[in-house]
Enzyme design. Structure first.
Site, PDB file in Angstrom:
ATOM      1  N   ASP A  86      -7.791  -4.436  28.923  1.00  0.00           N
ATOM      2  CA  ASP A  86      -9.066  -4.994  28.494  1.00  0.00           C
ATOM      3  C   ASP A  86     -10.139  -3.911  28.525  1.00  0.00           C
ATOM      4  OD1 ASP A  86      -8.761  -5.128  31.377  1.00  0.00           O
ATOM      5  OD2 ASP A  86     -10.685  -6.169  31.445  1.00  0.00           O
ATOM      6  N   GLU A 149      -9.520  -6.329  34.253  1.00  0.00           N
ATOM      7  CA  GLU A 149     -10.187  -5.456  35.214  1.00  0.00           C
ATOM      8  C   GLU A 149     -11.700  -5.443  35.029  1.00  0.00           C
ATOM      9  OE1 GLU A 149     -12.005  -1.821  36.827  1.00  0.00           O
ATOM     10  OE2 GLU A 149     -11.843  -2.367  34.709  1.00  0.00           O
TER      11      GLU A 149
END
Length: 463
Positions: A86, A149
């Site tokens: 991500d 994250e």
């Protein structure tokens, strides 16, 4: 140096694989079945696993789509590389398409080239080199592709419930040489209810920032007033006096004030220019009444202002392993009923986060504000003389010819989400930290060098 030779042979393949994952816009979106963090993140995870499978690795995808990993070798214990697929939103002011993965002057541009897609691809190809050379290992190696994250690491909560912890490892989510100390983090909302203002100046909204862990580069204030021209002129004078990038115009009878700064990672707010702080400082020059919002603006300017170390709030502190406390006002979301600031605070590894938060609660209570919705990450610290840190330093120094030492940072790497790992690359000393910034790029030479360092490190940890 057979590993290095093998990686040089795979250079073009590594570049192509990195471009494939960079081209996928993988910011968090609304979850769907099998896609807990949205379609883009799920596509990036699937692409990473597809590439891994094409390299001959055994792959695994968590049944609900929270994470995936590659595994190689035999044994009960495993060494881990933890990276994430991500990314933060791209923002504005890119000179090349943020998801184009274009290469210019031996630099690959794109969101995630440094944080974290490029480095995790480098680690994957480092493991591929070990596999190609049939180098003997006593432990398994697992390369983990995370998915959340940037906005909470929710996938790692699932991972830690389902999976055994690694015996050693690293995350390519930081800087070289080795990050052995990471500050504790508290992210929280400061909320103050507001009553209607009768001082002749009605601030309808203050909105700036995207994430608490990003220095906001834009802020917009909407003001209802009978004398719009005087405020427009006040903004011009203020901008000229301070050098801040600000402008104002009258739109549908309201004055719209815009301030512009420079984004930076929330762990190093001193490197950015905070557009919310600029806006609050200006508002302090015109909010002369005694209403709740005017009082709060003046309280903010007195106790926070443009500071990034918490000095006026009474929380400034530092230690040798990790340095000074940092404070980033990441998001402002004010309307006529409530003032909400979303703050990212990072404190030294030897300090107690709860004690600092108690001081902040007492201080903000002075103006009627409360601290709500606290997210907490505890500090991380591995001694320099421990085997993990010594091994990583040994490899780094051998591959670079340096005599580097471990050091501490502002926290927030993926290392906090998994036991027995530390931050290790991908940014080399002296190179710009472009995480979360416009025009993020990785030099092609650094991408290849990362693969070599990670290959040797995995072998040393798992041999």
């Amino acid at each position: 140096m057979e590993l290095n030779k093998k990686i040089d042979e795979m250079k073009e393949e590594l570049i192509k694989a990195t471009q494939e994952v960079i081209k996928i816009k993988s910011i968090e979106e609304e979850g769907k079945p099998g896609m807990p963090f949205g379609e883009g993140v799920a596509k990036a995870l699937d692409k990473a696993l597809e590439i891994s499978k094409s390299l001959g690795f055994k792959t695994y995808k968590e049944e609900e789509g929270y994470y995936g990993y590659v595994e190689y070798g035999e044994g009960e214990d495993y060494v881990a590389v933890l990276g994430h697929m991500d990314v933060v939103p791209e923002g504005d002011n890119w000179i090349h398409p943020p998801y184009g993965a274009e290469i210019h002057d031996d630099k690959m541009f794109g969101r995630g080239t440094l944080d974290d897609k490029g480095p995790i691809m480098a680690a994957l190809f480092g493991l591929k080199a070990i596999k190609e050379l049939n180098m003997p290992l006593s432990k398994k190696v697992r390369i983990i592709f995370g998915t959340n994250e940037e906005t909470g690491s929710g996938e790692m909560h699932i991972y830690n419930k389902k999976e055994k912890a690694p015996v050693a490892g690293f995350t390519p989510d930081a800087m070289y040489p080795v990050i052995n100390a990471e500050k504790g983090i508290r992210r929280f909302h400061v909320v103050k209810p507001l009553k209607p203002c009768n001082c002749g100046l009605a601030i309808k909204s203050i909105k700036g920032g995207i994430r608490p862990n990003m220095v906001p580069d834009k802020c917009e204030v909407v003001i209802a007033t009978k004398d719009g021209e005087s405020i427009v002129n006040a903004v011009k004078e203020f901008a000229a006096k301070t050098g801040y990038n600000m402008n104002a115009e009258i739109v549908n009878g309201d004055v719209v004030v815009k301030s512009f700064g420079v984004s930076a990672h929330g762990s190093m707010p001193e490197l950015g220019k905070n557009a919310v702080m600029y806006a609050m400082e200006f508002l302090g020059t015109i909010a002369k009444g005694t209403c709740g919002l005017a009082d709060y603006i003046n309280f903010f300017n007195k106790n926070v202002g443009s500071e990034t170390e918490g000095t006026s709030l009474g929380i400034a502190c530092e230690d040798k392993p990790s340095g000074k406390l940092s404070l980033n006002v990441g998001v402002a979301d004010f309307n006529e009923e409530v003032a909400d600031l979303w703050i990212d605070m990072r404190y030294p590894v030897t300090m107690k986060g709860d004690e600092i938060m108690n001081k902040l609660s007492e201080r903000f209570a002075e103006c009627g504000a409360k601290i709500e919705r606290i997210d907490a990450d505890e500090p991380l610290y591995y001694p320099e003389d421990g085997e993990l840190v010594k091994t990583l330093l040994k490899v780094y120094n051998e591959q670079t010819g340096e005599e580097a030492k471990a050091y501490g940072i502002g926290g927030g790497t993926y290392a906090k989400e998994l036991p027995n790992i530390v931050g290790f690359g991908p940014i080399f000393p002296g190179k710009p930290d472009l995480d979360h910034q416009a025009n993020e790029y990785i030099e092609i030479g650094d991408l290849i060098m990362n693969a070599k360092i990670y290959a040797h490190t995995l072998y040393e940890l798992a041999k």
